[in-house]
Design a protein around this motif. Structure first.
Motif, short mmCIF file in Angstrom:
data_model
loop_
_atom_site.label_atom_id
_atom_site.label_comp_id
_atom_site.label_asym_id
_atom_site.label_seq_id
_atom_site.Cartn_x
_atom_site.Cartn_y
_atom_site.Cartn_z
N SER A 352 0.82 -1.21 0.00
CA SER A 352 0.00 0.00 0.00
C SER A 352 0.86 1.27 0.00
N ILE A 353 2.00 1.25 0.69
CA ILE A 353 2.85 2.45 0.75
C ILE A 353 3.45 2.74 -0.62
N LEU A 354 3.95 1.70 -1.30
CA LEU A 354 4.53 1.90 -2.63
C LEU A 354 3.46 2.33 -3.63
N LEU A 355 2.29 1.72 -3.55
CA LEU A 355 1.21 2.10 -4.48
C LEU A 355 0.76 3.53 -4.22
N GLN A 356 0.74 3.94 -2.97
CA GLN A 356 0.38 5.32 -2.64
C GLN A 356 1.41 6.29 -3.21
N GLN A 357 2.71 5.91 -3.11
CA GLN A 357 3.77 6.75 -3.68
C GLN A 357 3.61 6.85 -5.19
N MET A 358 3.24 5.75 -5.86
CA MET A 358 3.03 5.77 -7.30
C MET A 358 1.91 6.74 -7.68
N CYS A 359 0.77 6.62 -7.00
CA CYS A 359 -0.36 7.50 -7.30
C CYS A 359 -0.01 8.94 -7.02
N THR A 360 0.68 9.19 -5.93
CA THR A 360 1.06 10.56 -5.58
C THR A 360 1.94 11.18 -6.65
N ASN A 361 2.94 10.44 -7.13
CA ASN A 361 3.84 10.98 -8.15
C ASN A 361 3.10 11.33 -9.43
N LEU A 362 2.21 10.46 -9.88
CA LEU A 362 1.48 10.72 -11.12
C LEU A 362 0.55 11.93 -10.97
N ILE A 363 -0.17 12.02 -9.85
CA ILE A 363 -1.09 13.14 -9.66
C ILE A 363 -0.31 14.44 -9.47
N GLU A 364 0.79 14.41 -8.71
CA GLU A 364 1.62 15.61 -8.52
C GLU A 364 2.17 16.11 -9.85
N ASN A 365 2.64 15.19 -10.72
CA ASN A 365 3.15 15.60 -12.03
C ASN A 365 2.06 16.26 -12.86
N ALA A 366 0.84 15.70 -12.81
CA ALA A 366 -0.27 16.29 -13.56
C ALA A 366 -0.58 17.69 -13.08
N LEU A 367 -0.54 17.90 -11.76
CA LEU A 367 -0.80 19.23 -11.21
C LEU A 367 0.35 20.19 -11.50
N LYS A 368 1.60 19.69 -11.42
CA LYS A 368 2.78 20.54 -11.56
C LYS A 368 2.94 21.05 -12.98
N TYR A 369 2.64 20.20 -13.98
CA TYR A 369 2.91 20.56 -15.37
C TYR A 369 1.64 20.96 -16.12
N SER A 370 0.62 21.36 -15.38
CA SER A 370 -0.61 21.86 -16.01
C SER A 370 -0.80 23.33 -15.61
N PRO A 371 -1.25 24.15 -16.53
CA PRO A 371 -1.48 25.57 -16.19
C PRO A 371 -2.59 25.69 -15.13
#
Length: 465
Positions: A352-371
């Motif tokens: 669960s910890i690794l899967l949570q890290q995976m989801c966090t990275n993908l969602i953070e990238n979407a927020l970071k690189y979107s206007p």
């Protein structure tokens, strides 16, 4: 001794042993065949002689023969002078015998089984080079009234020829084995020498060196050389990756360390207020945290994931927890985050910890690189026996030539616009593959990106479905 002997010496010894064994076996087979033939001839000869003696004995009216008759019988059966005989009645009583008949065979108890030829003795001949060439045989013959023993000495040179043949075989086997083994060992050692030279060259740092193959290389060595070349190629790739990884790590650590040291040096050049020191310390603390996060991610990417600790995890609930934790960041509120929840719970097996890290990275990238004020869509669904996690943004997008590299370690599409380490998507891919899944990206410049993760559902959930 064999361990101390070189490959060429052992090869010569093996070849000699094989050739010597084959030639000796053939010679021994011929000798045994000749002995069997010789015994058949002697048996036939003795049987004929015994019949003639019995006919002469039974043609007389008296049981005692005169000396003239005995001499006549002896002359009939002893043309060469190498044979003698003894005559017994049916009760085993000696009636008469040749003067040269061995006395140890004249006793009643020595009367042997009729019709069976016995080899009594093999002895040396008259000269030193005769080598046990005299063969003594005894043959019993029984008629209705008499028992006749025929004793004879034959001179056979078979054994003599056998010993001489063994010497010739030894010499011939050496003559054959030396050139054959030398040729074989030369061909074999030539390829082994190439292997040794290539291994030595690779040891000296020439990692691109490979073992050359010729058309004359036998299949076993060809397979060995092919496997070694494949191993050397894998070793070269591993070394290249290690060097690139070490270089990238050094580069990524050097930049924040340089900034950290520079800020501290500038701050210490003159006295400053408490607030200025606090600001510098906060900045240094942030840099140190980024360094710690970078080191943690590097260690994670180089550490195997233990699948024995995997448990059933609700993927939809896990995404809810990630969104709750990200909701405290200002970046989260600058976008519209839309989460399409599944109608039924979606369970997978994993950490669960690794899967949570995976989801966090993908969602953070979407927020970071979107206007700002753009939409980020998140969806969890099922597809047969798989769970699907998708993150879609309306950001800057990724060029086609960069899409095949975005999962490489330390790769950044635009380093000047990125404040990250280039390890986020590498970490995501490692987690996905450790859980037996796959990740894909669809993107276009100015139109955003879609990251799709496919993970196998837990067995219990798939069975219920």
């Amino acid at each position: 001794m064999m361990k101390k002997m070189g490959f060429r010496g052992r090869t010569i010894l093996w070849f000699w042993g094989i050739v010597f064994s084959l030639l000796t076996g053939m010679l021994l087979a011929m000798f045994l065949l000749s002995i069997n033939t010789m015994r058949s001839i002697v048996r036939g000869l003795f049987k004929g002689m015994a019949r003639n003696i019995v006919l002469q004995l039974e043609s007389t009216d008296n049981r005692r023969l005169t000396p003239a008759q005995i001499d006549h019988l002896f002359a009939l059966t002893n043309d060469s002078g190498n044979f003698s005989f003894a005559v017994f009645d049916r009760e085993g009583k000696l009636l008469h015998h040749s003067p040269a008949f061995p006395r140890q065979w004249l006793t009643k108890s020595r009367v042997a089984t009729p019709g069976k030829l016995r080899l009594l003795l093999v002895k040396s001949g008259r000269h030193w080079h005769d080598y046990l060439s005299e063969w003594c045989f005894l043959y019993p013959y029984r008629s209705s009234q008499h028992i006749v023993l025929i004793y004879g000495i034959f001179r056979f040179e078979l054994f003599e020829r056998l010993l001489e043949g063994l010497g010739v075989v030894c010499l011939l086997s050496v003559i054959i084995a030396l050139p054959a083994s030398y040729h074989f060992s030369r061909r074999t050692l030539r390829q082994i020498e190439r292997i040794r030279q290539t291994a030595e060259s690779i040891q000296q740092g020439n990692y691109s060196q490979r073992i050359p193959l010729s058309d004359k290389t036998n299949n076993d060595l060809r397979l060995l050389v092919t496997n070694l070349n494949q191993t050397f190629s894998a070793l070269e790739n591993a070394i290249v990756v290690h060097r690139r990884f070490s270089s990238d790590v050094a580069h990524e650590l050097r930049t924040p360390l340089t900034c950290l040291i520079g800020n501290l040096e500038v701050t210490l050049k003159k006295d400053r207020s408490v607030e200025e020191y606090r600001d510098v310390l906060n900045s240094c603390l942030e840099d140190a945290r980024n360094l710690a996060l970078l080191v943690e991610r590097i260690l994670f990417l180089n550490k195997p994931i233990d699948s024995s600790k995997f448990r059933d995890v609700r993927l939809d609930k896990l995404v809810d927890d990630v969104l709750d934790s990200l909701s405290s960041f200002p970046l989260f509120h600058n976008h519209t985050v839309d989460f399409h929840r599944p109608e039924e719970p979606v369970a997978i097996t994993g950490d669960s910890i690794l899967l949570q890290q995976m989801c966090t990275n993908l969602i953070e990238n979407a927020l970071k690189y979107s206007p700002p004020n753009t939409k980020v869509s998140i969806e969890v669904s099922t597809q047969k026996d798989n769970a699907v996690f998708m993150v879609k943004d309306e950001g800057i997008g990724i060029a086609p030539e960069d899409q095949k590299h975005i999962f490489d370690r330390f790769f950044q599409v635009d380093p000047s616009r990125s404040s990250g380490s280039g390890l986020g998507l590498s970490l995501v891919k490692s987690v996905v593959e450790a859980h037996g899944g796959s990740i894909a990206v669809e993107s276009a410049i100015g139109r955003g990106s879609v990251f799709t993760v496919i993970l196998p559902r837990s067995r219990s959930a798939a069975t219920q479905h």
